[in-house]
Design a protein around this motif. Sequence first.
Motif, PDB file in Angstrom:
ATOM      1  N   GLN A   1       0.813  -1.213   0.000  1.00 43.45           N
ATOM      2  CA  GLN A   1       0.000   0.000   0.000  1.00 43.45           C
ATOM      3  C   GLN A   1       0.852   1.270   0.000  1.00 43.45           C
ATOM      4  O   GLN A   1       0.328   2.373  -0.136  1.00 43.45           O
ATOM      5  CB  GLN A   1      -0.947   0.003   1.211  1.00 43.45           C
TER       6      GLN A   1
ATOM      7  N   GLU B  91       3.427   3.711  -1.653  1.00 42.75           N
ATOM      8  CA  GLU B  91       3.992   4.116  -2.937  1.00 42.75           C
ATOM      9  C   GLU B  91       5.070   5.165  -2.689  1.00 42.75           C
ATOM     10  O   GLU B  91       5.455   5.409  -1.548  1.00 42.75           O
ATOM     11  CB  GLU B  91       2.871   4.626  -3.847  1.00 42.75           C
TER      12      GLU B  91
ATOM     13  N   VAL C 299       2.927   8.441  -1.433  1.00 42.38           N
ATOM     14  CA  VAL C 299       1.595   8.319  -0.845  1.00 42.38           C
ATOM     15  C   VAL C 299       1.352   6.902  -0.328  1.00 42.38           C
ATOM     16  O   VAL C 299       1.936   5.939  -0.826  1.00 42.38           O
ATOM     17  CB  VAL C 299       0.508   8.697  -1.882  1.00 42.38           C
TER      18      VAL C 299
ATOM     19  N   ARG D 102      -1.879   4.324   0.505  1.00 42.77           N
ATOM     20  CA  ARG D 102      -3.309   4.141   0.262  1.00 42.77           C
ATOM     21  C   ARG D 102      -3.917   3.315   1.403  1.00 42.77           C
ATOM     22  O   ARG D 102      -3.541   2.164   1.615  1.00 42.77           O
ATOM     23  CB  ARG D 102      -3.542   3.460  -1.087  1.00 42.77           C
TER      24      ARG D 102
ATOM     25  N   HIS E 281      -7.289   1.640   3.076  1.00 45.38           N
ATOM     26  CA  HIS E 281      -8.658   1.233   2.752  1.00 45.38           C
ATOM     27  C   HIS E 281      -9.193   0.277   3.807  1.00 45.38           C
ATOM     28  O   HIS E 281      -8.576   0.063   4.843  1.00 45.38           O
ATOM     29  CB  HIS E 281      -8.709   0.600   1.352  1.00 45.38           C
TER      30      HIS E 281
ATOM     31  N   GLU F 257     -10.912   9.352  -1.344  1.00 49.28           N
ATOM     32  CA  GLU F 257     -11.478   8.828  -2.570  1.00 49.28           C
ATOM     33  C   GLU F 257     -12.624   7.885  -2.203  1.00 49.28           C
ATOM     34  O   GLU F 257     -12.916   7.686  -1.021  1.00 49.28           O
ATOM     35  CB  GLU F 257     -10.396   8.141  -3.400  1.00 49.28           C
TER      36      GLU F 257
ATOM     37  N   GLU G  80     -10.883   4.646  -0.505  1.00 45.37           N
ATOM     38  CA  GLU G  80      -9.607   4.710   0.190  1.00 45.37           C
ATOM     39  C   GLU G  80      -9.244   6.136   0.582  1.00 45.37           C
ATOM     40  O   GLU G  80      -9.791   7.111   0.033  1.00 45.37           O
ATOM     41  CB  GLU G  80      -8.486   4.104  -0.650  1.00 45.37           C
TER      42      GLU G  80
ATOM     43  N   LEU H 145      -6.033   8.723   0.879  1.00 50.93           N
ATOM     44  CA  LEU H 145      -4.675   8.944   0.415  1.00 50.93           C
ATOM     45  C   LEU H 145      -3.916   9.732   1.481  1.00 50.93           C
ATOM     46  O   LEU H 145      -4.307  10.847   1.849  1.00 50.93           O
ATOM     47  CB  LEU H 145      -4.673   9.724  -0.907  1.00 50.93           C
TER      48      LEU H 145
END
Length: 245
Positions: free
Chosen positions: A10, A12, A15, A17, A19, A56, A59, A61
Amino acid sequence: MYRFFVEPSQVEEHVIRIHGTDMNHIKNVLRMKIGEEILISTGEKTEYTCYIEAYEEEEVLAHIMYAQEAGYELASRIYLFQGLPKSDKMELIIQKAVELGVHRIIPVATKRAVVRLEGKKEENKQRRWQAISESAAKQSKRMYVPEISHVMSFKDAVQYAQELDVILLPYERARGMQETKEIIGKIKPGQSVGIFIGPEGGFDEKEVELAMEQGAKAITLGKRILRTETAGLTVLSVLMFALEE
């Protein structure tokens, strides 16, 4: 600052993510706003300080501000082999053991344990216990969530403990406090330690004999008789004090 756990996948470049249940917790329970900061761990040594960048559909961010190697964990991995207690005592034991730095908790079906778990009942209990471990890990700023193992027989638990450097077994017939102090004093940071705690009725003598044959060291916790939910936490507290860097 709130802490959350994610899988390494998850994370990156800039960032993370989030969820699932954590996404719901951040958005609908905590009602965190864009720009608020959180801590995120992947269960490894690196801790990420982030801020909420956007919501979002499924999820959250979290923008990575910086990453650092945090030193919240003990230098040694401590395994608590807990004889199954009655009622909801296991929940208290798990919560406090996680706060004190335990690495893994192994529920053990001993001869004198009143509680018997199997099949669906064990599965449901284990799921509940794991959720308690995660909650306690977040609260105490642990770098990972200690695993709550499936229930083992005493024989299997002793065999599992063979991989550890030191095995401690608090026992009412153990020798004086001085010897216990010497045993604990010889434990070095980095060594893995197993703690065997009996249920309300204590260990059967044959269980103690089996553990001792496999290298367990009997220790005393003093002149007073401690409840099963107190004994393990007492040893963990002593080890935390001795091994904290």
